[in-house]
Design an enzyme around this catalytic site. Sequence first.
Site, mmCIF file in Angstrom:
data_model
loop_
_atom_site.group_PDB
_atom_site.id
_atom_site.type_symbol
_atom_site.label_atom_id
_atom_site.label_comp_id
_atom_site.label_asym_id
_atom_site.label_seq_id
_atom_site.Cartn_x
_atom_site.Cartn_y
_atom_site.Cartn_z
ATOM 1 N N PRO A 40 2.329 -49.452 68.513
ATOM 2 C CA PRO A 40 2.447 -49.238 67.081
ATOM 3 C C PRO A 40 3.844 -48.795 66.700
ATOM 4 O O PRO A 40 4.410 -47.907 67.322
ATOM 5 C CB PRO A 40 1.458 -48.126 66.786
ATOM 6 C CG PRO A 40 0.748 -47.863 68.041
ATOM 7 C CD PRO A 40 1.476 -48.479 69.146
ATOM 8 N N GLU A 41 4.370 -49.398 65.651
ATOM 9 C CA GLU A 41 5.602 -48.905 65.039
ATOM 10 C C GLU A 41 5.175 -48.169 63.768
ATOM 11 O O GLU A 41 3.991 -47.950 63.542
ATOM 12 C CB GLU A 41 6.552 -50.065 64.741
ATOM 13 C CG GLU A 41 6.916 -50.848 66.019
ATOM 14 C CD GLU A 41 7.912 -51.960 65.795
ATOM 15 O OE1 GLU A 41 8.790 -51.799 64.946
ATOM 16 O OE2 GLU A 41 7.813 -52.999 66.472
ATOM 17 N N HIS A 73 -11.164 -46.208 78.612
ATOM 18 C CA HIS A 73 -9.933 -45.624 78.055
ATOM 19 C C HIS A 73 -10.165 -44.806 76.787
ATOM 20 O O HIS A 73 -9.231 -44.530 76.055
ATOM 21 C CB HIS A 73 -8.880 -46.696 77.804
ATOM 22 C CG HIS A 73 -8.700 -47.629 78.963
ATOM 23 N ND1 HIS A 73 -8.259 -47.206 80.195
ATOM 24 C CD2 HIS A 73 -8.938 -48.958 79.096
ATOM 25 C CE1 HIS A 73 -8.217 -48.237 81.019
ATOM 26 N NE2 HIS A 73 -8.624 -49.301 80.379
ATOM 27 N N ARG A 91 -2.915 -47.731 78.359
ATOM 28 C CA ARG A 91 -1.729 -47.490 79.190
ATOM 29 C C ARG A 91 -1.376 -46.020 79.304
ATOM 30 O O ARG A 91 -0.522 -45.655 80.118
ATOM 31 C CB ARG A 91 -0.542 -48.293 78.644
ATOM 32 C CG ARG A 91 -0.762 -49.783 78.810
ATOM 33 C CD ARG A 91 0.346 -50.596 78.169
ATOM 34 N NE ARG A 91 1.594 -50.483 78.893
ATOM 35 C CZ ARG A 91 2.702 -51.118 78.547
ATOM 36 N NH1 ARG A 91 2.706 -51.889 77.486
ATOM 37 N NH2 ARG A 91 3.791 -50.995 79.247
ATOM 38 N N ARG A 102 30.402 -46.564 67.775
ATOM 39 C CA ARG A 102 29.331 -46.949 68.699
ATOM 40 C C ARG A 102 29.515 -48.404 69.143
ATOM 41 O O ARG A 102 29.712 -49.285 68.311
ATOM 42 C CB ARG A 102 27.979 -46.795 68.016
ATOM 43 C CG ARG A 102 27.728 -45.365 67.571
ATOM 44 C CD ARG A 102 26.633 -44.741 68.366
ATOM 45 N NE ARG A 102 26.165 -43.535 67.730
ATOM 46 C CZ ARG A 102 24.920 -43.091 67.861
ATOM 47 N NH1 ARG A 102 24.050 -43.769 68.566
ATOM 48 N NH2 ARG A 102 24.567 -41.966 67.293
#
Length: 270
Positions: free
Chosen positions: A2-3, A91, A110, A151
Amino acid sequence: MPELPEVETTRRGLAPHVEGQRVAAVILRRPDLRWPIPAEISTRLPGRRIRSVTRRAKYLLLDTDEGAALLHLGMSGALRVLPAATPIRAHDHVDIELDSGRVLRFNDPRRFGCLLWQPAGETHPLLAGLGPEPLSDAFDGAYLFRLSRGRRAPVKAFLMDQAAVVGVGNIYAAEALFLAGISPLRAAGKVSPERYERLAASVKTVLAHAIERGGTTLRDFIGPDGSPGYFEQELSVYGRGGEPCKACGRVLREQPIGQRASVWCPRCQR
DNA sequence: CTCTTAACCTGGACGC
DNA sequence: TGCGTCCAGGTTAAGA
């Protein structure tokens, strides 16, 4: 996986069922996620009323008077609100049982996610170094330009650095750079102020639109009510390497940047 | 500081 | 059908 849009979608789905509820019990089936779940989750959270469900970056916070439960979904985590009697599946690591008779269930194959405790009045170390929220006024082109000076890392890596700006992961970094017409390989320090204005606006547009669509469902992500997100139908470049650019028809290039799969249009993005 | 790399862990897709 | 390999939305820790 998820973002920010997926986490925000989760927050909005959860909030009506969780806010105002008292925690009846906490059941830990798997105490070792990314980090061990601290004792406070078992000792402080039960009996507390959840005042609100908030989000900072990709973290969700269940706020109580004593402190907040801090959740991160990692790559594969999902939170669902379910009837208490719902059978356990693989899970399903944590249950937070609510007075309503429902349960807030955390599933994460995970185990890159985490469940931590933030005492009232303190800021958890994981939240301390985070950059601004991308949908806030603090995030704009001038900010990106100033921070990026000197950068040499690719602008895509810069955009995904949670110390620069939070919530932008691999999908939305690729999409925002496409919308802004900037090559993901370009050194962050060599992007002009004008193009950073465009990039900041693109990030806001892409994220806000994805939230409206309920996030992107690729493999694991499901909303808190079990429904998928619909933004993947509108992805311009992510996952489309080798396919034609939707804007110009040129074959989209795919190449890892910073060890993450990256796709862009060599004609539209410079 | 900045940047790169390895690592955490599991499941699904793919090739043979 | 089975096995090996690669890949995945995130983040930190360690090293250069």
